[in-house]
Scaffold this active site. Structure first.
Site, short mmCIF file in Angstrom:
data_model
loop_
_atom_site.label_atom_id
_atom_site.label_comp_id
_atom_site.label_asym_id
_atom_site.label_seq_id
_atom_site.Cartn_x
_atom_site.Cartn_y
_atom_site.Cartn_z
N THR A 28 0.66 -1.10 0.03
CA THR A 28 -0.02 -0.09 0.16
C THR A 28 0.74 1.22 0.06
O THR A 28 1.99 1.33 0.63
CB THR A 28 -0.84 0.01 1.24
OG1 THR A 28 -1.55 -1.15 1.31
CG2 THR A 28 -1.84 1.25 1.26
N ASP A 82 6.18 -4.17 -1.57
CA ASP A 82 5.63 -3.06 -0.63
C ASP A 82 6.60 -1.89 -0.44
O ASP A 82 8.05 -1.95 -0.42
CB ASP A 82 5.13 -3.74 0.50
CG ASP A 82 4.02 -2.79 1.20
OD1 ASP A 82 4.03 -1.57 0.71
OD2 ASP A 82 3.69 -2.97 2.23
N ALA A 84 7.88 1.47 2.26
CA ALA A 84 8.35 1.48 3.73
C ALA A 84 8.34 3.02 3.83
O ALA A 84 8.64 3.90 3.03
CB ALA A 84 9.71 1.02 4.10
N GLY A 96 3.34 1.62 7.90
CA GLY A 96 2.17 1.87 8.47
C GLY A 96 1.81 3.41 8.28
O GLY A 96 0.92 3.90 8.95
N GLY A 98 0.53 4.84 5.79
CA GLY A 98 -0.65 4.89 5.40
C GLY A 98 -1.55 3.76 6.00
O GLY A 98 -2.95 3.97 5.54
N GLU A 104 -0.39 -5.62 5.88
CA GLU A 104 0.99 -5.68 5.25
C GLU A 104 2.00 -6.59 5.94
O GLU A 104 2.50 -7.40 5.27
CB GLU A 104 1.77 -4.31 5.40
CG GLU A 104 0.84 -3.29 4.36
CD GLU A 104 1.39 -1.76 4.84
OE1 GLU A 104 1.12 -1.05 3.60
OE2 GLU A 104 2.22 -1.55 5.56
C1 5RP Z 1 1.38 2.01 4.24
C2 5RP Z 1 2.95 1.90 4.18
C3 5RP Z 1 3.43 2.29 3.18
O1 5RP Z 1 4.31 1.22 2.46
C4 5RP Z 1 4.56 3.31 3.73
O2 5RP Z 1 3.77 4.41 4.40
C5 5RP Z 1 5.14 4.17 2.38
O3 5RP Z 1 4.27 4.74 1.58
P1 5RP Z 1 4.92 5.60 0.38
O4 5RP Z 1 5.19 4.91 -0.51
O5 5RP Z 1 3.59 6.54 0.27
O6 5RP Z 1 5.95 6.64 0.66
O7 5RP Z 1 3.38 1.39 5.18
O8 5RP Z 1 0.64 1.62 5.52
#
Ligand code: 5RP
Length: 222
Positions: A28, A82, A84, A96, A98, A104
């Site tokens: 996500t 994913d 981070a 987290g 998001g 996840e």
């Molecule tokens: C969501 C997450 C995302 O992987 C993390 O927040 C990174 O997000 P982005 O790619 O928008 O920087 O852990 O829960």
């Protein structure tokens, strides 16, 4: 290169890890959104299905015509991709930002290989400048907050956010995480904690960073 382009090139490089006709785990966030778009553009019909870590990613996958399946139907996955919020050199992560940390962590645990994608600002010497998300059962919020304060952090409720699982998130500020394995274990033991966004017991296997000089592939430091 701007941060968005760095995320995009990292996400595009992760396509090399996807095998045709496989079912893949999809995380996500904004970096993963680039991955989903690139997956659809480059592999389209060759991806059998995806297990998704959030309603938002499921919607985006379905929008591209990629089937989303329940993890219970699949059991194990070869690959999870994913983003981070932070990674250290051991590829232990804070995730987290998001709010999707629990699903996840489940999909990461079910996967043989975890490929993390990020722009290079996410690689840090010591985890913790990014507040550590902790998903909590709402009735235990204050109980958990007290226990987190006893660990030396400053927990703050993420206002107005309810997770896909119907829970709340406490963001834990003010920690320098020198022993991520120990902290993950300790927070997991607090009654009322659903999940902590520290991925130390199950770190990433590969970190793909977008940098000014292109993509950099990192493996866990010894
Ligand atoms: C969501 C997450 C995302 O992987 C993390 O927040 C990174 O997000 P982005 O790619 O928008 O920087 O852990 O829960």
């Amino acid at each position: 290169m701007n941060p968005e382009d760095k995320k995009r090139i990292a996400a595009e490089a992760a396509i090399d890890y996807v095998k045709p006709d496989s079912i893949i785990g999809v995380g996500t966030g904004s970096t993963v959104n680039y991955f989903i778009d690139s997956l659809a553009a480059k592999m389209g019909g060759q991806v059998k299905a995806a297990v998704s870590s959030s309603e938002a990613s499921s919607e985006r996958l379905r929008g591209h015509g990629i089937r989303v399946v329940d993890l219970n139907e699949i059991g194990k996955l070869d690959l999870y991709v994913d983003g981070a919020d932070e990674s250290n050199a051991q590829l232990q992560l804070i995730k987290g930002g998001g709010g999707a940390l629990t699903r996840e962590k489940i999909v990461a645990a079910a996967s043989d290989q975890f490929v993390c994608i990020a722009d290079d600002s996410k690689l840090v010497d010591v985890l913790g400048a990014f507040p550590l998300p902790v998903e909590v059962i709402p009735m235990a919020r204050e109980l958990v907050a007290g226990a987190l304060r006893a660990l030396g952090g400053d927990p703050r409720l993420r206002d107005g956010i309810i997770t896909d699982n119907g829970n709340q998130i406490l963001d834990l500020h003010g920690l320098e995480i020198s022993d991520a394995l120990d902290l993950e274990t300790r927070i997991n033991q607090i009654a009322g904690v659903v999940c902590v966004g520290l991925f130390a017991h199950r770190p990433a296997d590969v970190l793909i960073l977008g940098t000014d000089d292109g993509v950099r592939i990192c493996h866990p430091a010894a």
